[in-house]
Design an enzyme around this catalytic site. Structure first.
Site, PDB file in Angstrom:
ATOM      1  N   SER A 172       0.820  -1.212   0.000  1.00 57.33           N
ATOM      2  CA  SER A 172       0.000   0.000   0.000  1.00 57.33           C
ATOM      3  C   SER A 172       0.847   1.251   0.000  1.00 57.33           C
ATOM      4  O   SER A 172       2.007   1.247   0.410  1.00 57.33           O
ATOM      5  CB  SER A 172      -0.920   0.008   1.211  1.00 57.33           C
ATOM      6  OG  SER A 172      -0.160   0.420   2.329  1.00 57.33           O
ATOM      7  N   LYS A 173       0.215   2.317  -0.472  1.00 54.00           N
ATOM      8  CA  LYS A 173       0.858   3.614  -0.598  1.00 54.00           C
ATOM      9  C   LYS A 173       1.445   4.102   0.728  1.00 54.00           C
ATOM     10  O   LYS A 173       2.464   4.758   0.756  1.00 54.00           O
ATOM     11  CB  LYS A 173      -0.210   4.598  -1.095  1.00 54.00           C
ATOM     12  CG  LYS A 173       0.336   5.701  -1.902  1.00 54.00           C
ATOM     13  CD  LYS A 173      -0.644   6.398  -2.789  1.00 54.00           C
ATOM     14  CE  LYS A 173      -1.978   6.736  -2.163  1.00 54.00           C
ATOM     15  NZ  LYS A 173      -2.934   7.212  -3.135  1.00 54.00           N
ATOM     16  N   ARG A 174       0.757   3.753   1.816  1.00 51.50           N
ATOM     17  CA  ARG A 174       1.211   4.249   3.113  1.00 51.50           C
ATOM     18  C   ARG A 174       2.581   3.708   3.499  1.00 51.50           C
ATOM     19  O   ARG A 174       3.386   4.394   4.097  1.00 51.50           O
ATOM     20  CB  ARG A 174       0.204   3.891   4.208  1.00 51.50           C
ATOM     21  CG  ARG A 174      -0.890   4.917   4.388  1.00 51.50           C
ATOM     22  CD  ARG A 174      -1.815   4.520   5.513  1.00 51.50           C
ATOM     23  NE  ARG A 174      -2.325   3.165   5.355  1.00 51.50           N
ATOM     24  CZ  ARG A 174      -1.992   2.138   6.083  1.00 51.50           C
ATOM     25  NH1 ARG A 174      -1.137   2.282   7.057  1.00 51.50           N
ATOM     26  NH2 ARG A 174      -2.516   0.942   5.859  1.00 51.50           N
TER      27      ARG A 174
END
Ligand code: GLU
Length: 485
Positions: free
Chosen positions: A248-250
């Site tokens: 994920s982007k996070r």
């Protein structure tokens, strides 16, 4: 092996609601390779039905990203936003056949019923309230001008398909909701548009992420309702982060351009991404796109999730940096340096830099992270290195070395090494007592290519200038420490 000429058609269908995701590149890669291996076609479709969340910037970035890694598509790009009328027409066709019905429920009403289900611990699925509406109620809603969505009616039965990667997949229709075909604003849903377009584009095989498995039975039911041939489906295992949760982007860099910015090569990315879920029959690890177009097979895709390993990507990218011709690396480095506002002397100089850095670099950014001194005079001296390597009187020794270096012609590795060793004998000091300070003076760093090679690449003028500047720096520092210390 018999090749399925002409009839094999695959596509990648990104939604431009975000930048080009690493997972999409991998999906595109598997579709592209399967098309190429079978002499088929690979197509691009932009799924921009969500007009609020899609943007031209994203579309542009996705197209540039796909081109950057090396994909080419065989026909014009299809933009779903150009076909809204057709999706509507097709949906109404199902309505006219009695296979779909209008739903007037407002989001608030649905939310309320959903929460009642939740309270009584029942799984919510659309409860067919509008399917059972009386003619009067329908008429009333129409007169009120209530917004309406078109829902597909799911008949009883079982929907099954043979997934190209997971094998038999079976779903009870009773578990499938009467899903929406046209939203209340008149726009098509993903499931409608995808089926209409995959049919229109004569797609024969659909390879996409595991997260779409639950959509496939719905889409199969639509194919059947339209009376169309059903393509083969294969669902690719997800890519997981190191902590085994979804990439994920996070937590991870997921935009392909983040990797370009870091100086990863398309060759390295492709090579790494294909191994995320696929492996050849033997121990081979290095593949070019062209080689994969010969060797790729669906049978060797693993059905279990793949874990993203940045170190392996880095290693593979480094392998590719050393596999490409020197001229090619220089060409790419030149562009990369320009993009990062570094002045480039000339190609010959860059060739020497690339050779000197050898396997110390794994991506183009390493050249400016651990080799910025090749491209700029503006660098600081490593503080720890300074404490460790700079001793009282070193400046006197360095001055003598500068004198010796000044007289060298040619200013090459051998001459410099002899001059330095000669001086260390004269001064009765270890060669290292000169070598380490010189490296720090000309590069600001304590590690890098062999010192004499490094000096030769930098050239006489820069070396002398930097050493003089370093001596001045040491003297100044000495004066201020004498005063204050
Ligand atoms: N637009 C969808 C996505 O990006 C495409 C899924 C599909 O390939 O059917 O996930």
């Amino acid at each position: 092996m018999s090749k399925n000429r002409g009839s094999v058609r695959l596509r990648i269908a990104p939604s431009p609601t975000g930048y080009l995701h690493l997972g999409t590149v991998r999906t595109a890669l598997f579709n592209y390779l399967f098309a190429r291996v079978n002499n088929g076609k690979f197509l691009l479709r932009i799924e921009d039905t969500d007009l609020k969340r899609s943007s031209d910037t994203m579309v542009d970035s996705i197209i540039r990203g796909l081109k950057w890694v090396g994909f080419e598509w065989d026909e014009d790009i299809l933009f779903q936003s150009d076909h809204f009328d057709e999706y509507r027409e097709k949906a109404l066709e199902l309505y006219n056949k009695g296979l779909a019905y209008w739903c007037y429920c407002t989001p608030e009403e649905i939310k309320e019923r959903k929460s009642t289900y939740k309270k009584s611990k029942r799984r919510w699925m659309y409860d067919r309230k509008c399917y059972q509406l009386s003619e009067e109620d329908k008429k009333r809603f129409e007169e009120e001008g209530r917004a309406k969505a078109l829902r597909f009616f799911i008949n009883d039965g079982v929907t099954e398909f043979k997934d190209l990667i997971h094998g038999e997949i079976k779903r009870e229709n009773s578990e499938i909701e009467d899903f929406v075909l046209l939203k209340a604003d008149g726009s098509p849903t993903y499931n409608l548009a995808v089926v209409v377009d995959d049919h229109r584009m004569k797609i024969s095989h659909i390879l996409r992420g595991d997260d779409h498995i639950s959509n496939t039975p719905k889409q199969i039911l639509l194919y059947k309702a339209f009376g169309w041939d059903i393509p083969r489906f294969g669902h690719l295992p997800l890519i997981l982060s190191k902590d085994k949760t979804k990439l994920s982007k996070r937590k991870d860099a997921v935009d392909i351009f983040d990797y370009k910015k870091e100086g990863f090569l398309p060759e390295g990315m492709i090579n790494y991404l294909v191994l995320l879920g696929w492996s050849p029959k033997n121990e081979e690890e290095i593949f070019s796109l062209a080689e994969l177009e010969e060797k790729f097979t669906l049978e060797n895709i693993h059905p279990t999730p793949a874990v993203f390993d940045r170190d392996r990507l880095l290693w593979l990218n480094g392998e590719w940096l050393r596999r490409l011709s020197l001229e090619e690396v220089v060409k790419r480095l030149e562009i990369y340096l320009k993009e990062n506002n570094f002045e480039i002397e000339n190609n010959d100089y860059l060739i020497k830099v690339v050779k000197a850095m050898g396997n110390r670099v794994n991506k183009l950014k390493d050249f400016i992270e651990i080799g910025s001194y090749f491209f700029t005079d503006d660098f600081a001296y490593d503080e720890e290195g300074f404490k460790k390597r700079i001793y009282p009187g070193v400046e006197i020794r360095l001055r003598e070395l500068i004198n010796k270096f000044n007289g060298l012609d040619p200013f090459d590795e051998n001459n410099m090494e002899s001059a330095l060793r000669e001086l260390s004998e004269e001064l009765k000091c270890k060669a290292g007592e000169l070598i380490h300070p010189v490296r720090l003076g000309v590069s600001g760093m304590t590690f890098g290519p062999g010192l004499f090679e490094l000096l030769e690449v930098l050239g006489k003028e820069k070396v002398i200038k930097r050493l003089k500047r370093f001596v001045d720096f040491i003297e100044k520092k000495k004066r201020t420490t004498d005063l204050h210390g």
